[in-house]
Design a protein around this motif. Structure first.
Motif, mmCIF file in Angstrom:
data_model
loop_
_atom_site.group_PDB
_atom_site.id
_atom_site.type_symbol
_atom_site.label_atom_id
_atom_site.label_comp_id
_atom_site.label_asym_id
_atom_site.label_seq_id
_atom_site.Cartn_x
_atom_site.Cartn_y
_atom_site.Cartn_z
ATOM 1 N N LEU A 156 36.868 40.618 49.718
ATOM 2 C CA LEU A 156 36.825 41.145 48.339
ATOM 3 C C LEU A 156 38.127 40.831 47.614
ATOM 4 N N LEU A 157 39.235 40.943 48.342
ATOM 5 C CA LEU A 157 40.544 40.631 47.770
ATOM 6 C C LEU A 157 40.616 39.157 47.365
ATOM 7 N N ALA A 158 40.058 38.314 48.212
ATOM 8 C CA ALA A 158 40.062 36.871 47.922
ATOM 9 C C ALA A 158 39.291 36.564 46.636
ATOM 10 N N GLU A 159 38.363 37.447 46.277
ATOM 11 C CA GLU A 159 37.612 37.269 45.022
ATOM 12 C C GLU A 159 38.273 38.043 43.878
ATOM 13 N N SER A 160 39.510 38.478 44.117
ATOM 14 C CA SER A 160 40.322 39.151 43.077
ATOM 15 C C SER A 160 39.808 40.523 42.672
ATOM 16 N N ALA A 161 39.070 41.189 43.570
ATOM 17 C CA ALA A 161 38.772 42.610 43.348
ATOM 18 C C ALA A 161 40.033 43.412 43.683
ATOM 19 N N THR A 162 40.131 44.604 43.116
ATOM 20 C CA THR A 162 41.215 45.519 43.479
ATOM 21 C C THR A 162 40.629 46.452 44.532
ATOM 22 N N VAL A 163 41.107 46.304 45.767
ATOM 23 C CA VAL A 163 40.388 46.913 46.894
ATOM 24 C C VAL A 163 41.152 48.084 47.511
ATOM 25 N N THR A 164 40.440 49.147 47.778
ATOM 26 C CA THR A 164 40.978 50.269 48.548
ATOM 27 C C THR A 164 40.119 50.416 49.793
ATOM 28 N N ILE A 165 40.776 50.648 50.929
ATOM 29 C CA ILE A 165 40.022 50.859 52.165
ATOM 30 C C ILE A 165 40.171 52.328 52.579
ATOM 31 N N ALA A 166 39.046 52.960 52.848
ATOM 32 C CA ALA A 166 39.056 54.381 53.213
ATOM 33 C C ALA A 166 38.661 54.528 54.674
ATOM 34 N N HIS A 167 39.041 55.646 55.276
ATOM 35 C CA HIS A 167 38.743 55.885 56.694
ATOM 36 C C HIS A 167 38.681 57.388 56.943
ATOM 37 N N SER A 168 38.678 57.791 58.211
ATOM 38 C CA SER A 168 38.424 59.211 58.499
ATOM 39 C C SER A 168 39.552 60.123 58.016
#
Ligand code: NDP
Length: 291
Positions: free
Chosen positions: A179-191
């Motif tokens: 997603l980052l490679a497609e220039s989205a602004t990405v947040t990753i969530a977890h437990s």
């Protein structure tokens, strides 16, 4: 809003047809079919189904698929010996070790032994590193399938706010990179993420890869978001003694708000195997080109 259903079965069929054409051209040029060797250790029923499907679908597109079935008590040394043989075999373009492995075998140790150029799952640290450096080689199949579904939906990713729930090496982290490679602004969530529903409500693109049945509720999703449900969870249907598959997303609730959504089953799942076949062809082409 009623969501567009992103039909992974249909898209996988299109991709398999493309791979089949590529395989035919490869055979015509090189006089042999690309080879995919799938290794199954033990008798986990889900793994048996997955590996049989992988072998079967490989054969359907003209790839030479071979399934190696080893007993549950196989030692790490025995598996290492098989991988050494497959690494050295010139007719083998792709090697896949089905996870999970029995307890006596160290998963990462074994996966690290697969030659990166034959690592069609894209789990080897070399391939993970290439992806993180923006030089993708063999990319993990499930997140690659998610990207193809987003592309099919016509989702504009540049500048979009994307949230990925789950940080596994096989889905969450590579999804973040793609997603980052497609220039989205990405947040990753977890437990350990705080106030996950509020974070999800910011997402234009929401990818759920958690393994918790229907965790993502309707009011977690912004109107018009695109929702990709990676989760595969088997749940009991009350009072019937039967089970059914559900995703990590409460489909009916979320479909009322989302612009597009993948169903479970029939969304990301079929794309995973189709992308594996594509990776096998990519690996075969790269190996002959490197000679
Ligand atoms: P993992 O168990 O490796 O990772 C799950 C992730 O979800 C972890 O990062 C975990 O966080 C996070 N998580 C767990 N509970 C919560 C919570 N309450 N809130 C927020 N995050 C949470 O799973 P996988 O990535 O291997 O798989 C995820 C799902 O996708 C599963 O249902 C699996 O069956 C499915 N799957 C489907 C495939 C397909 O082809 N469609 C292929 C592969 C997987 P933490 O890291 O903090 O523990």
């Amino acid at each position: 809003m009623t969501a567009q259903i992103l039909d992974g079965k249909q898209l996988a069929e299109t991709l398999r047809a493309e791979v089949k054409r590529g395989v035919l051209a490869f055979v015509a040029e090189h006089g042999r079919a690309p080879g995919l060797d799938v290794v199954l250790v033990g008798e986990d029923p889900a793994s048996q189904v997955y590996t049989r499907n992988k072998e079967k679908q490989a054969k359907e597109v003209g790839i030479r698929g071979t399934l190696h079935t080893l007993p549950a008590e196989t030692t790490e040394a025995e598996l290492v010996a098989l991988l050494a043989r497959l690494n050295a075999d010139d007719a083998v373009d792709g090697i896949l070790v089905q996870l999970p492995l029995p307890k006596q075998i160290r998963e990462q140790t074994v996966l690290d032994l697969i030659r990166p150029e034959k690592d069609v799952d894209g789990f080897h640290p070399v391939n993970a590193g290439l992806l993180a450096s923006g030089r993708p080689s063999l990319v993990p199949c499930t997140p690659r399938g998610c990207m193809k579904l987003l592309e099919r939906a016509g989702t504009k990713l540049a500048g979009a706010r994307a949230v990925v729930i789950g940080r596994s090496n096989i889905v969450g982290k590579p999804a973040l990179q793609l997603l980052l490679a497609e220039s989205a602004t990405v947040t990753i969530a977890h437990s350990r993420t705080k106030d996950l529903p509020a974070l999800c409500r910011e997402a234009d693109v929401l990818v759920a890869a958690v393994g918790r049945p229907e965790m993502v509720r309707g009011d977690w999703v912004k109107d018009g978001a695109v929702v990709i449900d990676v989760g595969i969870n088997r749940v009991e249907v009350p009072g019937t003694g039967k089970t059914r598959l559900v995703g990590d997303v409460a489909y009916d609730e979320v479909a009322e708000r989302a612009a597009a959504i993948t169903p479970v089953p029939g969304g990301v799942g079929p794309m995973t195997i189709a992308c594996l076949l594509e990776n096998t062809l990519v690996a075969a082409r790269a190996r002959v080109a490197a000679r």
